[in-house]
Design an enzyme around this catalytic site. Structure first.
Site, mmCIF file in Angstrom:
data_model
loop_
_atom_site.group_PDB
_atom_site.id
_atom_site.type_symbol
_atom_site.label_atom_id
_atom_site.label_comp_id
_atom_site.label_asym_id
_atom_site.label_seq_id
_atom_site.Cartn_x
_atom_site.Cartn_y
_atom_site.Cartn_z
ATOM 1 N N ASN A 9 7.413 0.775 -2.408
ATOM 2 C CA ASN A 9 8.594 1.542 -2.819
ATOM 3 C C ASN A 9 8.224 2.822 -3.571
ATOM 4 O OD1 ASN A 9 11.523 1.106 -4.911
ATOM 5 N ND2 ASN A 9 11.461 1.976 -2.877
ATOM 6 N N ARG A 48 7.500 5.725 1.499
ATOM 7 C CA ARG A 48 8.436 5.794 2.620
ATOM 8 C C ARG A 48 9.867 5.432 2.255
ATOM 9 N NH1 ARG A 48 5.281 1.825 6.392
ATOM 10 N NH2 ARG A 48 4.888 0.926 4.336
ATOM 11 N N SER A 49 10.069 4.288 1.610
ATOM 12 C CA SER A 49 11.450 3.842 1.374
ATOM 13 C C SER A 49 12.213 4.726 0.385
ATOM 14 C CB SER A 49 11.508 2.368 0.976
ATOM 15 O OG SER A 49 10.767 2.095 -0.184
ATOM 16 N N ASP A 98 2.446 4.309 6.886
ATOM 17 C CA ASP A 98 2.298 4.461 5.445
ATOM 18 C C ASP A 98 1.343 5.622 5.177
ATOM 19 O OD1 ASP A 98 1.963 4.246 2.720
ATOM 20 O OD2 ASP A 98 1.611 2.079 2.743
#
Length: 165
Positions: A16, A19-20, A129
């Site tokens: 977290n 990307r998210s 990632d």
């Protein structure tokens, strides 16, 4: 689960921080630009707890800034059991995230768990990632997320036609 006239979406990657949070901020920007912020609850989390409480990776913050997206207020958190009741849709950034989420989900979960690209564009494709790579990887991830988030909004917007707000 949110009110039936709202969609709640949780974007999930490993820690977290890359990307998210970028997906959360990009999707929020799309929703706000369309004047539909009240129709969505948007958040992000990681399957691991390594970075809990930390801001996003500086490279994610920078790529967002270059594209007019502010990630500075976001903080990493780990997926918790209540997320599977709170969110309608939980989108993993890659197949590994989806496998971890599926394993974490309580049997009573009503949340739909899917891979981000597969759900939004219909094309199974991992968002790589970029953590161990260079800055160019963050730019590529931004472009992938931006395109898929636009498709996601169109898809969910079509599901919500006639809903005010």
């Amino acid at each position: 689960m949110t009110h039936e006239n709202r969609k709640s979406i949780l974007f999930v990657c490993l820690g977290n921080i890359c990307r998210s949070p970028l997906a959360e901020a990009v999707f929020r920007d799309i929703v706000e630009t369309a004047g539909a912020a009240r129709r969505f609850e948007i958040d992000s989390a990681g399957t691991g707890a390594w970075h809990v409480g930390n801001p996003p990776d500086p490279r994610s913050v920078e790529v967002g800034r270059r594209h007019g997206i502010d990630l500075s207020r976001l903080r990493a958190r780990k997926v918790v059991g209540s997320d599977f009741d709170r969110f309608d849709l939980i989108l993993g950034m890659d197949r590994s995230n989806v496998a971890n989420l599926t394993a974490m989900a309580p049997a009573s979960s009503r949340a739909r768990i899917a891979e981000f690209h597969d759900f939004s564009t219909g094309t199974p494709r991992d968002v790589p990632d970029p953590y161990y790579g260079g800055d160019d990887g963050f730019e590529e991830v931004y472009r992938m997320i931006r395109a898929a988030a636009g498709s996601l909004f169109e898809k969910l917007g079509a599901d919500m036609r006639g809903v005010s707000g």
